[in-house]
Scaffold this motif. Structure first.
Motif, mmCIF file in Angstrom:
data_model
loop_
_atom_site.group_PDB
_atom_site.id
_atom_site.type_symbol
_atom_site.label_atom_id
_atom_site.label_comp_id
_atom_site.label_asym_id
_atom_site.label_seq_id
_atom_site.Cartn_x
_atom_site.Cartn_y
_atom_site.Cartn_z
ATOM 1 N N MET A 109 0.831 -1.208 0.000
ATOM 2 C CA MET A 109 0.000 0.000 0.000
ATOM 3 C C MET A 109 0.867 1.260 0.000
ATOM 4 N N LEU B 37 1.785 5.177 -3.372
ATOM 5 C CA LEU B 37 0.617 4.914 -2.543
ATOM 6 C C LEU B 37 -0.382 4.127 -3.383
ATOM 7 N N ASP B 38 -0.599 2.877 -3.004
ATOM 8 C CA ASP B 38 -1.479 1.989 -3.758
ATOM 9 C C ASP B 38 -1.075 1.930 -5.229
ATOM 10 N N PRO C 208 -8.248 5.006 3.166
ATOM 11 C CA PRO C 208 -7.595 3.707 3.328
ATOM 12 C C PRO C 208 -6.321 3.773 4.163
ATOM 13 N N VAL C 209 -5.736 4.992 4.276
ATOM 14 C CA VAL C 209 -4.461 5.170 4.978
ATOM 15 C C VAL C 209 -4.632 6.163 6.117
ATOM 16 N N LYS D 201 -7.698 -0.482 8.145
ATOM 17 C CA LYS D 201 -6.912 0.611 7.588
ATOM 18 C C LYS D 201 -5.424 0.246 7.556
ATOM 19 N N THR D 202 -4.697 0.865 6.648
ATOM 20 C CA THR D 202 -3.244 0.817 6.679
ATOM 21 C C THR D 202 -2.782 1.987 7.532
ATOM 22 N N ARG E 164 2.795 -2.929 4.121
ATOM 23 C CA ARG E 164 1.744 -3.729 3.519
ATOM 24 C C ARG E 164 0.354 -3.213 3.905
ATOM 25 N N ALA E 165 -0.592 -3.428 3.008
ATOM 26 C CA ALA E 165 -1.964 -2.965 3.225
ATOM 27 C C ALA E 165 -2.567 -3.610 4.459
ATOM 28 N N ARG E 166 -3.378 -2.814 5.156
ATOM 29 C CA ARG E 166 -4.171 -3.258 6.313
ATOM 30 C C ARG E 166 -3.307 -3.678 7.497
#
Length: 304
Positions: A1, A60-61, A155-156, A187-188, A25-27
């Motif tokens: 992410m 970012l993503d 998301p962040v 969330k990340t 990493r995401a989440r």
């Protein structure tokens, strides 16, 4: 992410951030840990372009943030700081609604989102919606700041030492609340702290910085492994490194077959650190395991 590719930021001849490459990493909750002046806050503030890098790239993503207008970028990133920064003449609901209003949400959607978030952070809307910031305690104000950062469902989430000015009890309460909120929202989170205990409590991933450089990155247990480098040992302290490492090791892995006669029962999923604290509390050198077997003090000391 979030990916940092050889990111550098200089102030005069000094590199506040020195060629840092890091993937979050995401989440996950990634904690940036380091002493004052290590570059952790500068690195984090480059994610929402409050600070611009001199070289390197931040993705970012999968998208280079250098090509995103700063205001548009920030609308998609939650940001929580130590001083909270609530607008003093706006009520709690107005503060939480700041970004949704900027994005043009309809009134009914905004009101529903505000109430849902106040519930999420543990502030009943009927009691807190119409309060002014000066009517809140420090912990309550920080909860409002967290709700505001989550308002547009970004998301962040970036968190820059958000709990460091709070009393220890309130701080621990909010750390637990953050873990619960993260579990419910996925969330990340990039979280900056200089507090070792806080870092180990919150981190899915730990990134340790010193003098602008990334010196260690991985799961807490990996960073605290027996072969930790001298900089990590210095940050944690030689005397306490082994104790912190016990908090990353499951007690079940050190247990022996057999019974522990009249010994306290260790909770399911406990770490060796929790086991040691329970032994000290009960004045015993062994514990009974929930699935059978026993854990001895000598086993904990060997693992440390």
């Amino acid at each position: 992410m979030i990916r940092f590719d050889a990111v550098t930021k200089r102030y005069g001849p000094r590199a506040a951030v020195d060629a840092v490459s890091l993937e979050v990493r995401a989440r996950r909750i990634c904690v940036l840990l380091g002493e004052s002046g290590s570059g952790k806050s500068t690195l984090m503030r480059m994610v929402n372009r409050l600070v611009e890098p001199d070289s390197g790239r931040i993705m970012l993503d999968g998208r280079d943030i250098a090509g995103v207008p700063p205001e548009a970028l920030r609308h998609g990133i939650g940001y929580v700081i130590q001083s909270v920064g609530l607008f003093p003449h706006w009520r709690v609901a107005q503060n939480v609604a700041t970004v949704p209003r900027l994005l043009g949400w309809e009134d009914a959607r905004v009101a529903a989102r505000v109430d849902a978030l106040l519930d999420l952070v543990g502030l009943p809307p009927d009691r807190f919606r119409d309060r002014l910031p000066h009517e809140l305690s420090g912990g309550q104000a920080q909860r409002v700041g967290l709700a505001r950062a989550l308002a547009a469902d970004p998301p962040v989430l970036l968190m820059d030492e958000p709990f460091s000015a709070l009393d220890p009890g309130i701080r621990r309460e909010l750390q637990g609340a953050l873990r619960d909120i993260h579990a419910g929202t996925d969330k990340t989170i990039l979280f900056v702290t200089h507090d070792v205990e806080e870092a180990l409590l919150l981190a899915d991933e730990l990134a340790v910085m010193q003098d602008g450089r990334l010196i260690a990155h991985g799961r807490p247990g990996e960073v605290l492994a027996r072969d930790a480098g001298p900089a990590v040992r210095h940050l944690f302290g030689e005397q306490t490194l082994a104790f912190h490492r016990l908090g990353t090791l499951p007690a079940a892995g050190a247990a022996r077959p057999g019974e522990a006669a009249a010994a306290p029962l260790l909770p399911e999923g406990a770490t060796l650190k929790q086991a040691l604290m329970l032994m000290l509390e009960h004045g015993t050198d062994q514990l009974a395991m929930p699935g059978g077997g026993a854990l001895h003090l000598s086993d904990i000391l060997a693992a440390a």
